[in-house]
Design a protein around this motif. Sequence first.
Motif, PDB file in Angstrom:
ATOM      1  N   MET A  77     -43.961  10.107  14.156  1.00  0.00           N
ATOM      2  CA  MET A  77     -44.564  11.108  13.046  1.00  0.00           C
ATOM      3  C   MET A  77     -45.208  12.055  13.681  1.00  0.00           C
ATOM      4  SD  MET A  77     -46.783  10.497   9.459  1.00  0.00           S
ATOM      5  CE  MET A  77     -47.315  12.082   8.506  1.00  0.00           C
ATOM      6  N   ALA A  78     -46.243  11.909  14.580  1.00  0.00           N
ATOM      7  CA  ALA A  78     -46.837  12.891  15.376  1.00  0.00           C
ATOM      8  C   ALA A  78     -46.144  13.718  16.125  1.00  0.00           C
ATOM      9  CB  ALA A  78     -48.150  11.853  16.065  1.00  0.00           C
ATOM     10  N   ALA A  79     -45.205  13.059  16.734  1.00  0.00           N
ATOM     11  CA  ALA A  79     -44.291  13.830  17.619  1.00  0.00           C
ATOM     12  C   ALA A  79     -43.413  14.807  16.823  1.00  0.00           C
ATOM     13  CB  ALA A  79     -43.458  12.951  18.552  1.00  0.00           C
ATOM     14  N   THR A  80     -43.076  14.362  15.770  1.00  0.00           N
ATOM     15  CA  THR A  80     -42.139  15.206  14.760  1.00  0.00           C
ATOM     16  C   THR A  80     -43.077  16.558  14.440  1.00  0.00           C
ATOM     17  OG1 THR A  80     -41.078  13.378  14.146  1.00  0.00           O
ATOM     18  CG2 THR A  80     -40.948  15.567  12.838  1.00  0.00           C
ATOM     19  N   GLY A  81     -44.338  16.309  13.880  1.00  0.00           N
ATOM     20  CA  GLY A  81     -44.868  17.406  13.586  1.00  0.00           C
ATOM     21  C   GLY A  81     -45.198  18.515  14.820  1.00  0.00           C
ATOM     22  N   ALA A  82     -45.608  17.977  15.946  1.00  0.00           N
ATOM     23  CA  ALA A  82     -45.911  18.811  17.166  1.00  0.00           C
ATOM     24  C   ALA A  82     -44.668  19.514  17.526  1.00  0.00           C
ATOM     25  CB  ALA A  82     -46.127  17.795  18.328  1.00  0.00           C
ATOM     26  N   GLY A  83     -43.489  19.062  17.557  1.00  0.00           N
ATOM     27  CA  GLY A  83     -42.017  19.568  17.908  1.00  0.00           C
ATOM     28  C   GLY A  83     -41.710  20.622  16.794  1.00  0.00           C
ATOM     29  N   LEU A 178     -51.350  15.787  12.859  1.00  0.00           N
ATOM     30  CA  LEU A 178     -52.883  15.189  12.665  1.00  0.00           C
ATOM     31  C   LEU A 178     -52.949  14.153  11.762  1.00  0.00           C
ATOM     32  CD1 LEU A 178     -55.027  18.625  13.197  1.00  0.00           C
ATOM     33  CD2 LEU A 178     -54.835  16.603  14.990  1.00  0.00           C
ATOM     34  N   ALA A 179     -52.302  14.247  10.608  1.00  0.00           N
ATOM     35  CA  ALA A 179     -52.199  13.186   9.623  1.00  0.00           C
ATOM     36  C   ALA A 179     -51.492  11.878  10.218  1.00  0.00           C
ATOM     37  CB  ALA A 179     -51.435  13.792   8.577  1.00  0.00           C
ATOM     38  N   VAL A 182     -54.401  10.082  12.023  1.00  0.00           N
ATOM     39  CA  VAL A 182     -55.371   9.341  11.189  1.00  0.00           C
ATOM     40  C   VAL A 182     -54.706   7.972  10.948  1.00  0.00           C
ATOM     41  CG1 VAL A 182     -56.516   9.650   9.101  1.00  0.00           C
ATOM     42  CG2 VAL A 182     -56.334  11.497  10.646  1.00  0.00           C
ATOM     43  N   ILE A 183     -53.521   8.101  10.264  1.00  0.00           N
ATOM     44  CA  ILE A 183     -52.615   6.818   9.958  1.00  0.00           C
ATOM     45  C   ILE A 183     -52.620   5.947  11.127  1.00  0.00           C
ATOM     46  CG2 ILE A 183     -50.618   5.903   8.956  1.00  0.00           C
ATOM     47  CD1 ILE A 183     -50.158   8.744   7.840  1.00  0.00           C
ATOM     48  N   LEU A 184     -52.318   6.328  12.164  1.00  0.00           N
ATOM     49  CA  LEU A 184     -52.340   5.647  13.485  1.00  0.00           C
ATOM     50  C   LEU A 184     -53.513   4.613  13.594  1.00  0.00           C
ATOM     51  CD1 LEU A 184     -50.906   4.504  15.891  1.00  0.00           C
ATOM     52  CD2 LEU A 184     -51.724   6.604  17.128  1.00  0.00           C
ATOM     53  N   ALA A 185     -54.536   5.522  13.423  1.00  0.00           N
ATOM     54  CA  ALA A 185     -56.097   4.698  13.567  1.00  0.00           C
ATOM     55  C   ALA A 185     -56.378   3.763  12.484  1.00  0.00           C
ATOM     56  CB  ALA A 185     -57.317   5.731  13.497  1.00  0.00           C
TER      57      ALA A 185
END
Length: 426
Positions: A77-83, A178-179, A182-185
């Motif tokens: 999910m984080a990689a998708t947002g960054a892309g 970034l969301a 946070v979920i990853l944490a």
Amino acid sequence: MDDVRRVVVGRCIRGFADGFVSVLLAQYLTDLGFSPLRVGAIVTGTLLGSAALTLAFGLRAHRTTLGRLLVWACVLMAATGAGFAATTSFWPLLVIAVVGTMNPSSGDVSVFLPTEQAFIAHRVEGRARTRQYAVYNLGAVLAGAVGALASGLPARLARATGWELTSAQRLGFVLYALAALVILALYRSIPRREPSVEQAAVVAPLGDAVDDTRAPAPRPPALGASRRIVLDLAALFSLDSAGSGFVVTSMLVLWLHLRFDLTASTTAGVFFAAGLLGACSQLLAPVLADRFGMVRTMAFTHMPANVLLALAAFAPSGAVAIALLLVRALFAQMDVPARQAFVMAVVPAHERAAASSITNVPRSLASATTPLIAGALLTRTTFGWPLLIAGTVKFSYDVLLLVLHRNTPEGPVDGVTPAPVPGPAA
């Protein structure tokens, strides 16, 4: 914080992010100069990618821990947002849409869904699952409504700072990434010990204790005893989702803009209100399911929503269209917790993740094909053909579900088969 609560909180955070990008996505792609057909292609790509990933995760779930799968989903999910934040070209965006987790709908069609559903089902027993799924969905819908409302912030930021609108909009995808972190944490704190609860259900018969002194039994297939009913439900849910694909949030935003020239702030407000109304309906689902059964709750609450959706296609003004869509929102999501609990109830414990995956993947595939058709229709005319088609197809699903499954026993529940739901003979 217990594990189920972590999943519910994570779902809320993801609901906010999904609500934000589902409204922002069509506006952003249109502002980049993409045609409705290309917007539909990217939306289709997100759904196709979700289908493939959901299937991969669901079929892998019986071989690993669900907590580990959730962590990997967060990374993706984080990689998708960054892309999405890093590129503005059509073909790279289409590739990222296919391999990523972007959700173009206010609902959940992502890789997280079957994993989280199975995780909750392992830890909540019997009919209490419907209530837990209602809480799970309620938080997500409320957060998604807030996210939809916040989707108008990039336009306001651009006006206040003089930035290019698309530059401000790309910050929304940074927020999405970034969301995910946070979920990853949150999910990293979920125990990933061996054997896990879900693995215990795999290596031992349902209801038996795990004996660490004996060799584990051979792993059963991901889907065995429940194959027939799961495939049957998957086919029915696919019909419903094929209709839903015509009216995912991104395509509704596009239609409202093309048909009635609604601004970004107006559509953000509309989907915020729709999210709140949908959240309210989630609270009624467990009560209705206890009284009338899960299948009847699914069908009879869904039918009015689909009639209203079809009627919205003929709306003479933006105000009438918005009113019909908002009233529809009162009924459109009431079937969700009942559907989730029903699938989890009719399969053995060790097949839940696979069952959730296999009932959700065809839904994603079916819904992936129709946004492209909706985009093609809106390229030719601004009439609400996507809404009319969606309402008709989804109403047909409700009728078939009721005819085929109104007397299906809503179990086994934790190994105990309940009596059939009262009603007329099939």
